[in-house]
Every structure is written in structure tokens, then in C-alpha cells.
Motif scaffolding. Structure first.
Motif, PDB file in Angstrom:
ATOM      1  N   GLY A  47      -1.522  -4.027  81.385  1.00  0.00           N
ATOM      2  CA  GLY A  47      -2.620  -4.521  80.554  1.00  0.00           C
ATOM      3  C   GLY A  47      -3.638  -3.465  80.165  1.00  0.00           C
ATOM      4  O   GLY A  47      -4.647  -3.780  79.535  1.00  0.00           O
ATOM      5  N   GLN A  48      -3.403  -2.231  80.525  1.00  0.00           N
ATOM      6  CA  GLN A  48      -4.282  -1.128  80.153  1.00  0.00           C
ATOM      7  C   GLN A  48      -3.799  -0.536  78.828  1.00  0.00           C
ATOM      8  O   GLN A  48      -2.798  -0.970  78.270  1.00  0.00           O
ATOM      9  N   THR A  49      -4.503   0.470  78.359  1.00  0.00           N
ATOM     10  CA  THR A  49      -4.086   1.188  77.161  1.00  0.00           C
ATOM     11  C   THR A  49      -4.085   2.677  77.468  1.00  0.00           C
ATOM     12  O   THR A  49      -5.046   3.201  78.027  1.00  0.00           O
ATOM     13  N   GLU A  50      -2.999   3.342  77.106  1.00  0.00           N
ATOM     14  CA  GLU A  50      -2.876   4.788  77.304  1.00  0.00           C
ATOM     15  C   GLU A  50      -3.232   5.490  76.000  1.00  0.00           C
ATOM     16  O   GLU A  50      -2.774   5.091  74.927  1.00  0.00           O
ATOM     17  N   LEU A  51      -4.049   6.528  76.094  1.00  0.00           N
ATOM     18  CA  LEU A  51      -4.419   7.341  74.945  1.00  0.00           C
ATOM     19  C   LEU A  51      -3.697   8.674  75.046  1.00  0.00           C
ATOM     20  O   LEU A  51      -3.809   9.378  76.046  1.00  0.00           O
ATOM     21  N   THR A  52      -2.943   9.019  74.002  1.00  0.00           N
ATOM     22  CA  THR A  52      -2.296  10.320  73.916  1.00  0.00           C
ATOM     23  C   THR A  52      -2.945  11.089  72.783  1.00  0.00           C
ATOM     24  O   THR A  52      -3.071  10.574  71.669  1.00  0.00           O
ATOM     25  N   ILE A  53      -3.365  12.318  73.066  1.00  0.00           N
ATOM     26  CA  ILE A  53      -3.979  13.174  72.067  1.00  0.00           C
ATOM     27  C   ILE A  53      -3.112  14.413  71.919  1.00  0.00           C
ATOM     28  O   ILE A  53      -2.875  15.134  72.888  1.00  0.00           O
ATOM     29  N   ALA A  54      -2.635  14.653  70.707  1.00  0.00           N
ATOM     30  CA  ALA A  54      -1.851  15.856  70.421  1.00  0.00           C
ATOM     31  C   ALA A  54      -2.616  16.678  69.394  1.00  0.00           C
ATOM     32  O   ALA A  54      -3.074  16.139  68.381  1.00  0.00           O
ATOM     33  N   THR A  55      -2.754  17.968  69.662  1.00  0.00           N
ATOM     34  CA  THR A  55      -3.469  18.843  68.734  1.00  0.00           C
ATOM     35  C   THR A  55      -2.630  20.060  68.402  1.00  0.00           C
ATOM     36  O   THR A  55      -1.820  20.518  69.206  1.00  0.00           O
ATOM     37  N   ASP A  56      -2.852  20.574  67.208  1.00  0.00           N
ATOM     38  CA  ASP A  56      -2.274  21.841  66.771  1.00  0.00           C
ATOM     39  C   ASP A  56      -3.426  22.612  66.157  1.00  0.00           C
ATOM     40  O   ASP A  56      -3.962  22.210  65.123  1.00  0.00           O
ATOM     41  N   THR A  57      -3.825  23.695  66.822  1.00  0.00           N
ATOM     42  CA  THR A  57      -5.031  24.419  66.428  1.00  0.00           C
ATOM     43  C   THR A  57      -4.717  25.865  66.089  1.00  0.00           C
ATOM     44  O   THR A  57      -3.963  26.523  66.799  1.00  0.00           O
ATOM     45  N   ALA A  58      -5.333  26.323  65.007  1.00  0.00           N
ATOM     46  CA  ALA A  58      -5.263  27.738  64.623  1.00  0.00           C
ATOM     47  C   ALA A  58      -6.678  28.304  64.657  1.00  0.00           C
ATOM     48  O   ALA A  58      -7.602  27.709  64.098  1.00  0.00           O
ATOM     49  N   PHE A  59      -6.835  29.432  65.349  1.00  0.00           N
ATOM     50  CA  PHE A  59      -8.107  30.150  65.390  1.00  0.00           C
ATOM     51  C   PHE A  59      -7.978  31.365  64.487  1.00  0.00           C
ATOM     52  O   PHE A  59      -7.052  32.151  64.650  1.00  0.00           O
ATOM     53  N   MET A  60      -8.915  31.515  63.561  1.00  0.00           N
ATOM     54  CA  MET A  60      -8.834  32.612  62.600  1.00  0.00           C
ATOM     55  C   MET A  60     -10.059  33.516  62.703  1.00  0.00           C
ATOM     56  O   MET A  60     -11.084  33.116  63.242  1.00  0.00           O
ATOM     57  N   GLY A  61      -9.924  34.719  62.182  1.00  0.00           N
ATOM     58  CA  GLY A  61     -11.028  35.670  62.191  1.00  0.00           C
ATOM     59  C   GLY A  61     -11.349  36.122  63.595  1.00  0.00           C
ATOM     60  O   GLY A  61     -10.473  36.224  64.461  1.00  0.00           O
ATOM     61  N   ALA A  62     -12.635  36.377  63.844  1.00  0.00           N
ATOM     62  CA  ALA A  62     -13.075  36.893  65.138  1.00  0.00           C
ATOM     63  C   ALA A  62     -12.768  35.928  66.274  1.00  0.00           C
ATOM     64  O   ALA A  62     -12.487  36.359  67.391  1.00  0.00           O
ATOM     65  N   LEU A  63     -12.808  34.630  66.013  1.00  0.00           N
ATOM     66  CA  LEU A  63     -12.494  33.674  67.077  1.00  0.00           C
ATOM     67  C   LEU A  63     -11.068  33.869  67.574  1.00  0.00           C
ATOM     68  O   LEU A  63     -10.806  33.788  68.769  1.00  0.00           O
ATOM     69  N   GLY A  64     -10.169  34.126  66.676  1.00  0.00           N
ATOM     70  CA  GLY A  64      -8.783  34.341  67.065  1.00  0.00           C
ATOM     71  C   GLY A  64      -8.546  35.701  67.678  1.00  0.00           C
ATOM     72  O   GLY A  64      -7.805  35.846  68.646  1.00  0.00           O
ATOM     73  N   THR A  65      -9.184  36.702  67.127  1.00  0.00           N
ATOM     74  CA  THR A  65      -8.980  38.071  67.579  1.00  0.00           C
ATOM     75  C   THR A  65      -9.626  38.354  68.928  1.00  0.00           C
ATOM     76  O   THR A  65      -9.008  38.947  69.808  1.00  0.00           O
ATOM     77  N   LEU A  66     -10.864  37.934  69.089  1.00  0.00           N
ATOM     78  CA  LEU A  66     -11.632  38.313  70.271  1.00  0.00           C
ATOM     79  C   LEU A  66     -11.395  37.445  71.490  1.00  0.00           C
ATOM     80  O   LEU A  66     -11.430  37.934  72.607  1.00  0.00           O
TER      81      LEU A  66
END
Length: 131
Positions: free
Chosen positions: A84-103
Motif C-alpha cells: 500500500g506504499q508508493t515507491e519513487l524512482t528518480i533517474a537522471t542524466d546530467t552533463a556538466f559543461m564549462g568550468a563546472l565540468g572541467t574543474l
């Protein structure tokens, strides 16, 4: 799908407001290791199916001070369980670009995963309290 009501469950979310149909603008602040990021951008509801308990979002944000950006597709799936509960599934696909990705990609990826986990806990608390 009540994003303004669920928004406080996202750690570091400083603002979220509607910007047309199925589109929101907001700001997320986070500390990832030695880096402090202030991401401003948009969240778009790509699709939603209440009968199937599924929604897909596209998040695009940038930190102009650091000079980097993030693009994430996120799918949320609600599945009833046998108890009687509910399960939450979260799927993500993330790209980091620029300084966030490099550093700081490894640090930022860990922070992003921790943020999604904390969001899920906060959301479970909100729903569990009748919110």
C-alpha cells in the motif's frame, strides 16, 4: 506535479516561479567541496502521465560567475507497492559543461547525487505528513 508545493524539498533551491505553461525559472545554491555554485535556469515539464505515475523534466542552468552550466533530464516514476506504499524512482542524466565540468566533475557529481537523495527523503517526509 504540484512543483511549487514540492520545490521546498529540493535542497538549496532559492527560488522557483512559473514562467508559462509547464516551464519554471529558478535558482539553486550549493556548496560542492571548495566550490560554491549559484545556478540560475529553467525547468521544463517535458511530459507527464498521471495514470502511469511518470513525469519527465529538462533542467538547464548556468553559473555565470564560475562560467559553467548544467543540463539534466530527469524522469520520476511512482510505483504502487504490495504493502500500500508508493515507491519513487528518480533517474537522471546530467552533463556538466564549462568550468563546472572541467574543474570539479567528480565532486559535483557526488553533490548532485546527494541532492537527489535528500530531495527524495524530503519528499517522502512531505507526503508522509499529509503534505
Amino acid at each position: 506535479m504540484d512543483l511549487p508545493r514540492v520545490a521546498p524539498c529540493v535542497p538549496g533551491l532559492a527560488a522557483l516561479k512559473a514562467d508559462g505553461d509547464d516551464r519554471y525559472v529558478g535558482t539553486l545554491q550549493a556548496q560542492a567541496g571548495p566550490m560554491r555554485v549559484n545556478l540560475s535556469g529553467t525547468l521544463k515539464v517535458v511530459s507527464q502521465d498521471a495514470d502511469q505515475g511518470e513525469a519527465q523534466f529538462l533542467l538547464e542552468a548556468a553559473d555565470r560567475r564560475i562560467g559553467g552550466s548544467v543540463k539534466t533530464t530527469m524522469t520520476l516514476q511512482l510505483t504502487p507497492t504490495t504493502d500500500g506504499q508508493t515507491e519513487l524512482t528518480i533517474a537522471t542524466d546530467t552533463a556538466f559543461m564549462g568550468a563546472l565540468g572541467t574543474l570539479g566533475q567528480p565532486i559535483i557529481r557526488r553533490k548532485a547525487a546527494a541532492t537527489v537523495e535528500e530531495f527524495a527523503r524530503n519528499l517522502a517526509g512531505l507526503v508522509g505528513n499529509g503534505g
